[in-house]
Design a protein around this motif. Structure first.
Motif, PDB file in Angstrom:
ATOM      1  N   VAL A   1      41.580  42.197  39.468  1.00  0.00           N
ATOM      2  CA  VAL A   1      41.098  41.005  40.282  1.00  0.00           C
ATOM      3  C   VAL A   1      39.457  40.869  40.258  1.00  0.00           C
ATOM      4  CG1 VAL A   1      41.245  41.807  42.629  1.00  0.00           C
ATOM      5  CG2 VAL A   1      41.628  39.385  42.120  1.00  0.00           C
ATOM      6  N   GLN A   2      39.228  39.894  40.355  1.00  0.00           N
ATOM      7  CA  GLN A   2      37.812  39.458  40.585  1.00  0.00           C
ATOM      8  C   GLN A   2      37.349  39.557  42.155  1.00  0.00           C
ATOM      9  OE1 GLN A   2      36.859  35.698  38.741  1.00  0.00           O
ATOM     10  NE2 GLN A   2      35.951  36.776  36.833  1.00  0.00           N
ATOM     11  N   GLY A  14      38.755  37.679  45.177  1.00  0.00           N
ATOM     12  CA  GLY A  14      39.930  37.377  44.999  1.00  0.00           C
ATOM     13  C   GLY A  14      41.110  38.073  46.149  1.00  0.00           C
ATOM     14  N   SER A  15      42.382  37.800  45.603  1.00  0.00           N
ATOM     15  CA  SER A  15      43.472  38.343  46.634  1.00  0.00           C
ATOM     16  C   SER A  15      44.536  39.090  45.608  1.00  0.00           C
ATOM     17  CB  SER A  15      44.258  37.238  47.292  1.00  0.00           C
ATOM     18  OG  SER A  15      43.275  36.807  48.445  1.00  0.00           O
ATOM     19  N   ASN A  54      43.000  40.326  51.137  1.00  0.00           N
ATOM     20  CA  ASN A  54      42.009  39.054  50.610  1.00  0.00           C
ATOM     21  C   ASN A  54      40.726  39.373  50.606  1.00  0.00           C
ATOM     22  OD1 ASN A  54      44.404  37.410  50.989  1.00  0.00           O
ATOM     23  ND2 ASN A  54      44.327  37.200  53.014  1.00  0.00           N
ATOM     24  N   SER A  55      39.763  38.626  50.057  1.00  0.00           N
ATOM     25  CA  SER A  55      38.412  39.114  50.118  1.00  0.00           C
ATOM     26  C   SER A  55      38.155  40.496  49.333  1.00  0.00           C
ATOM     27  CB  SER A  55      37.602  38.738  51.461  1.00  0.00           C
ATOM     28  OG  SER A  55      37.859  37.586  52.087  1.00  0.00           O
ATOM     29  N   VAL A  73      39.046  45.922  41.197  1.00  0.00           N
ATOM     30  CA  VAL A  73      38.489  44.565  41.586  1.00  0.00           C
ATOM     31  C   VAL A  73      37.070  44.611  40.826  1.00  0.00           C
ATOM     32  CG1 VAL A  73      37.393  43.430  43.233  1.00  0.00           C
ATOM     33  CG2 VAL A  73      39.447  44.757  43.815  1.00  0.00           C
TER      34      VAL A  73
END
Length: 125
Positions: free
Chosen positions: A12-13, A16-17, A86-87, A123
């Motif tokens: 995930v970037q 993102g979540s 999240n975040s 991430v």
């Protein structure tokens, strides 16, 4: 014995979540009363505590690094524990492990009796 299987990891970037799931099997009639935790281990680092959920009163505990961004929850009817993330940041990259024990709701991994095999979370920046 309680068996734990994690799922939901991936790439995930940053920002993102992801939601991780942990499915408990075996003595699930007992595991509903267990403390459930999430830990993570990045390459070259020690395993670190992320979050824990105590069925007694539903209290939750988080590490400072994830508080406010991650949420642990459980669905005893389905024998599932979740970690909503999240975040996300690149420093959250690690293998995430689900763990369980009967009484201890803290952050020391050695007090957890049952462990899953882990799911990779990456991430990208």
């Amino acid at each position: 014995q309680v068996q734990l299987v994690e799922s939901g990891g991936g790439l995930v970037q940053a920002g993102g979540s992801l939601r991780l799931s942990c499915a408990a099997s075996g003595r699930t009639s007992e595991s509903a009363s267990y403390v459930m935790g999430w830990f993570r281990q990045a390459p070259g680092k020690e395993r670190e505590f992320v979050a824990a959920h105590n069925w007694r009163g539903g209290s939750t505990t988080y590490s400072e690094s994830v508080r406010g961004r991650f949420t642990i929850s459980r669905d005893n009817a389905k024998n599932l524990v979740y970690l909503q993330m999240n975040s996300l940041k690149p420093e959250d990259t690690a293998v995430y492990y689900c763990a369980a024990n009967k009484d201890y709701a803290g952050s020391y991994a050695k007090w957890y009796d049952y462990w899953g095999q882990g799911t990779q979370v990456t991430v990208s920046s």
